[in-house]
Structure formats: C-alpha cells, structure tokens
Design a protein around this motif. Structure first.
Motif: not given
Length: 340
Positions: A257-260, A262, A282-283, A287
C-alpha cells in the motif's frame, strides 16, 4: 548444489546537465510582453539548462556515464549492456547508443540499443534492464537517459520554453543474489492521445494529418523544423487519470500500500501538476520528491535527476522503498516499486 537465484538491483544513479543556464529573467527579456514570472508561479521552474550550439544528446549521455564511473569508482569493463532512452537521437541512424558505446571505450561484446521513449522512459528502461538481468542475458546494465529537447521547442513558444530543459542521467542496474528490488512493474499506452504531445515536423510522416492543431502555421509560428507541440489541458487531464491508476496497479502487483512506500518520485512535469497529484493521492509532502526548479522538465531524465538530487539532500536514503511513476508523451505511462 543449486545456485542462488539472482535479481536485478539499482546500484547507483548520477546526473548531468549542460552548462548553459536560461533563467526566467532572460526569458522575460526574450519573450516580452509574456510574463514568465506569472507562468513560473505554476510551473515552479526558476531556470533550466540547455545545450550549447553543437552539443548533442550523445555528449550529455557520455558525460552522465562518466560521472557515474567517477563517483562510483566503476570499471567500465564491467558494463555488458547499454540502454539509451532518448527521443532526440543524434542521427536517424545509427542508434545513439552505438556512438556512446564507442566514446565510452566499452567492450565491443556489449549489447546496445535505444529506447525511443519520453516522460515514461526511465521506468521502461528499468524494466528492460531488469529483464535482461533476470533472464541471464546481462550482469551489469548501464541505463542512460538523455534529451536535448530545447532543440525541438520553437523559440517563440513561450509556454514550452518556460517548461523544458535538457539533461541526462546514468543508472547502474546490476545482478544481485539478494531478494528482488524491482517489484510491480506496470505499463500503459494510449496512442489515441499522441496528437496532444508531438513534434509534428522533421519526421518522415505528415504531422498535419495526425495533429493539425500542432502545425506551426496553425499556431502562428515560423517553423524551426521541429516545433514541439503540447496541449497542456489534455496532458494534465491524462496525468490525473493515468497516474493514480498506475500507482494502484503497481502497488497491487507488489502486494503493498502507499503506507509501505517511503518516497514517491513522479515525472517532474511541472509544480502545479505534481501538487495536484500529491493532493489527489493524499501523500504527505515529506514523502513526495519535487526537484525541478533549476533544471525544468527534462522528460526521460526527470525521475533519475530528481532521485539523484534527493539522494544528495538525504530526502531519499539507501534502505528506502520508492515508488517511481513516469507519464507523458505517447501517451504512455509506467510505474515500479524500487527497494534501494
């Protein structure tokens, strides 16, 4: 005993831009009464580098490769394949990669070919380099990007002169016995939009037939023999559709996911487009890599030049997981997750 499986890994990246600086003050003087300052508010570009008379794409590619060799202490005898991504080749034939192989003094048993790609070209090049290594056809690939797009821009075309710059990059992709470092490659093509970003003159086909709006005459321009054309609204709409889709597909393929992720490095088109995409995705700003204010939009070199700059500043560091996304001329797009 079974040998460990090998995978392609991104080992190093270096950039090169020509010496000539064209800042906004110079363009203001040359393009008056157009206000370059007002345009720069949206583009986020303060200056760009352009080639000098007689300076070619091969010159930039060779300089980028020499920078990589010098910075990494890399033996050129270790290179066994050259990929050059460009849409401004020195000649219609031979391939510019052949000229670069000779000028770099590389072995004659290396492979070399050009990829005729633009803004998505760096991801396509990484895909080709990875495939060569993963299939056992090469151990060490020198991936080069280089374009002298300023030669294609009509000198009276204010919007495009404020955006595009020239530049090059060199990336070492080499075999590794560790785990895969490239994951989730995804690509896309929509040739029905080719007319929205095109050099209509200077080729062997009639540009008026494919893209009548791109004709220099239709734009009130005296042709310089190339006359790059871009329908900014169409390209902007395309990017808003294609980039989120490419990201979703790549992350799904990589089971992430985008949370993974960096850090995200998109093609450095212009600041307004990048900020719109950042908000849409929504970044967080920390990052999101934006490195174009002093080089402009360098097409296939924009991602690696931004990556090299982010490595220098520490925004990107070894051990990070990156998401790279290229999009633009073709129309085409590509994305990949890279573990540094």
């Amino acid at each position: 005993m079974t040998a460990p499986r090998r995978f392609a890994a991104l080992r190093a990246v270096a950039g090169h831009v020509p010496d000539t600086v064209v800042d906004n003050a110079r363009l203001d003087a040359e393009l008056a009464p157009v206000s370059v300052a007002k345009i720069a508010v949206k583009t986020g570009i303060d200056s760009r580098r352009v080639v000098a008379p007689g300076e070619t794409t091969a010159d930039l590619a060779v300089a980028a490769a020499e920078a990589l060799f010098r910075e990494q202490g890399l033996e050129r005898a270790s290179i066994d394949f050259v990929l050059l991504c460009t849409q401004t080749p020195d000649y219609a034939m031979p391939s510019t990669s052949c000229l670069v192989q000779d000028r770099l003094g590389l072995r004659t048993d290396v492979g070399a070919f050009d990829l005729g790609m633009g803004c998505s070209g760096y991801v396509y090049g990484l895909g080709a380099a990875s495939a060569l290594i993963d299939s056992g056809q090469a151990d060490s690939v020198l991936l080069l990007t280089a374009d002298t797009l300023s030669r294609y821009v009509n000198p009276s075309d204010a919007p495009l002169r404020t955006i595009f710059g020239d530049g090059a990059s060199a990336t070492l992709v080499a075999a590794s016995a560790g785990s895969p470092t490239f994951r989730g490659f995804s690509y896309g093509t929509d040739g029905s939009g080719a007319r929205h970003l095109i050099v209509p003159t200077g080729g062997l086909a009639d540009g008026d037939r494919l893209a009548p709006a791109a004709s220099p005459g239709a734009r009130g321009l005296e042709s310089n023999g190339h006359d790059l054309f871009m329908d900014g609204a169409e390209v902007f709409g395309f990017a808003l559709r294609a980039v989120p889709r490419a990201i979703a597909e790549t992350l799904a393929r990589a089971d992430l996911t985008l949370d993974d992720i960096d850090a995200v490095v998109l093609h450095q088109a212009n600041a307004f487009m990048l900020e719109t995409l950042r908000r849409k995705l929504d970044l967080p700003t920390e990052k999101f890599v934006v490195e174009m204010s002093d080089v402009g939009n360098t097409t296939s070199s924009s991602i690696p030049l931004a990556l090299a700059a982010a490595l220098r500043t520490g925004q990107v560091r070894p051990g990070m997981r990156l998401l790279l996304v290229g999009f633009g001329v073709g129309l085409s797009w590509g994305a990949v997750v890279v573990d540094l």
